[in-house]
Enzyme design. Structure first.
Site, PDB file in Angstrom:
ATOM      1  N   ASP A 123      -4.577  -1.249  -9.590  1.00  0.00           N
ATOM      2  CA  ASP A 123      -4.582  -0.439 -10.814  1.00  0.00           C
ATOM      3  C   ASP A 123      -3.208  -0.481 -11.474  1.00  0.00           C
ATOM      4  O   ASP A 123      -2.638   0.555 -11.826  1.00  0.00           O
ATOM      5  CB  ASP A 123      -4.993   0.996 -10.500  1.00  0.00           C
TER       6      ASP A 123
ATOM      7  N   GLY B  79       1.111  15.645 -14.889  1.00  0.00           N
ATOM      8  CA  GLY B  79       0.075  14.744 -15.381  1.00  0.00           C
ATOM      9  C   GLY B  79      -1.182  14.900 -14.562  1.00  0.00           C
ATOM     10  O   GLY B  79      -1.202  15.577 -13.531  1.00  0.00           O
TER      11      GLY B  79
ATOM     12  N   GLY C 145      -5.306  12.853 -13.723  1.00  0.00           N
ATOM     13  CA  GLY C 145      -6.200  11.722 -13.911  1.00  0.00           C
ATOM     14  C   GLY C 145      -7.566  12.060 -13.381  1.00  0.00           C
ATOM     15  O   GLY C 145      -7.901  13.233 -13.162  1.00  0.00           O
TER      16      GLY C 145
ATOM     17  N   LYS D  17       0.935  15.968  -5.547  1.00  0.00           N
ATOM     18  CA  LYS D  17      -0.380  15.540  -6.024  1.00  0.00           C
ATOM     19  C   LYS D  17      -1.470  16.331  -5.302  1.00  0.00           C
ATOM     20  O   LYS D  17      -1.509  16.366  -4.070  1.00  0.00           O
ATOM     21  CB  LYS D  17      -0.601  14.042  -5.789  1.00  0.00           C
TER      22      LYS D  17
END
Length: 338
Positions: A177, A59, A61, A80
């Site tokens: 968040d 994924g 962002g 990440k």
């Protein structure tokens, strides 16, 4: 902009060159000030992710990408990588290190270590194999629909993780968040709350006050627009939106709805006032639901509505919300045993 380290060893943003920010990041991690368990070599990370191949991409962002990685010892991890050339990305990566090294809870994703040898900062996490809650709720057939009891358990575990951040961490930590895509599910569909790039320590200074938008549209505390502060009760608001989504399978913001109903909170408040919550519940859950299950859905809807009250003082704490969901869940489990 300048980046400084406060007495609490936290990072405060100002204006500084790109090179200086990278230097700060390397200093923090190379000296292991953050207390990480492991510093990975660049060679290990490149090999584990097959040189960050697209096939390993889990994924992405605004501030980075996450890849699946397989270490030589057979451990599968999530890697990440900050966005190339993005100063905010570096800031968020380092901030996440500072936050996650202070916490340990079964419903929070575990940070395993980092890598400082490559061009961009790298964080290595435990791998959580069942995707995000967003993918499950809006799967369009990719995943089996989550049954009601499992949704309640997910709500409870998420609340427990956030309550730990607010009530057990010292100083308290505000996630800032909370949303479906930041709630991961493991092989047993148990929760791991993730993505602490926007998180802050709950201390009395100006470091958590900003005039830049924080959080995600649809989940953002409306009081933020009055004082530009996000607090523990801001997390409660966002969590209330998550509860509404679990109940209804309707998105927090959906421009396919009528103009006045685009915002899910506004849409469902109206339905609650008019006694139409049952009409809004995900039809998959309504099919075959017992009277007790229906009542528990309504109870969760009422709790969600309290969590998204416009004033922070009117919202419950995360600890209180967790206890209330536990009570609803226990009622269902007791019925099942009978």
């Amino acid at each position: 902009m300048k980046i400084i380290i406060s007495k609490q060893n936290r990072i405060v943003a100002g204006s500084q060159s790109w090179a200086s920010i990278r230097k700060l990041h390397r200093h923090l991690l190379s000296t292991n000030n953050a207390g990480l368990d492991r510093i990975f070599s660049g060679k290990e990370i490149v090999k584990a992710t097959n040189n960050f191949s697209k096939s390993n991409l889990l994924g992405f962002g605004g501030f980075g990408e996450v890849f699946k990685g397989d270490l030589d010892d057979g451990t599968t991890v999530a890697v990440k990588r900050a966005k190339l050339g993005n100063e905010k990305s570096i800031y968020q990566i380092v901030n996440e290190v500072q936050i996650l090294c202070q916490v340990s809870h079964k419903n929070l994703v575990k940070l395993l270590g980092c890598c400082i040898e490559l061009d961009m900062p790298i964080l290595v996490y435990e791998y959580v194999p069942n995707g995000t809650l967003h993918e499950h709720v809006y799967s369009n057939g990719t995943y089996e629909p989550l049954p009601w009891r499992r949704r309640l358990m997910i709500a409870h575990q998420t609340a427990q993780g956030l309550a730990y951040l607010h009530s057990s961490a010292s100083p308290p930590i505000y996630h800032r968040d909370v949303k479906l895509s930041n709630i991961l599910l493991d092989e047993n569909l148990d929760v791991k709350v993730a993505d602490f790039g926007l998180s802050r320590l709950g201390v009395s200074d100006v470091s958590h006050v900003t005039t830049c938008a924080q959080g995600t549209l649809g989940y953002l505390d409306p009081e933020y627009y009055l004082n530009f502060q996000l607090t523990d009760k801001s997390d409660v608001y966002s969590f209330g939106v998550v509860l509404f989504e679990l109940l209804t399978c309707k998105k927090a913001i959906d421009f396919n709805r009528d103009e006045e109903d685009v915002n899910l909170v506004v849409f469902l408040r109206k339905a609650l006032r008019e006694g139409r919550l049952e009409e809004m519940i995900d039809p998959v859950m309504l099919k075959g639901a017992t009277e007790v299950e229906m009542e528990s859905m309504k109870e969760l809807g009422v709790l969600a509505e309290r969590c998204v009250k416009e004033t922070r003082q009117s919202r419950p704490t995360m600890k209180a919300a967790a206890k209330e969901i536990e009570s609803i869940l226990n009622g269902l489990l007791l019925l099942r045993r009978e």
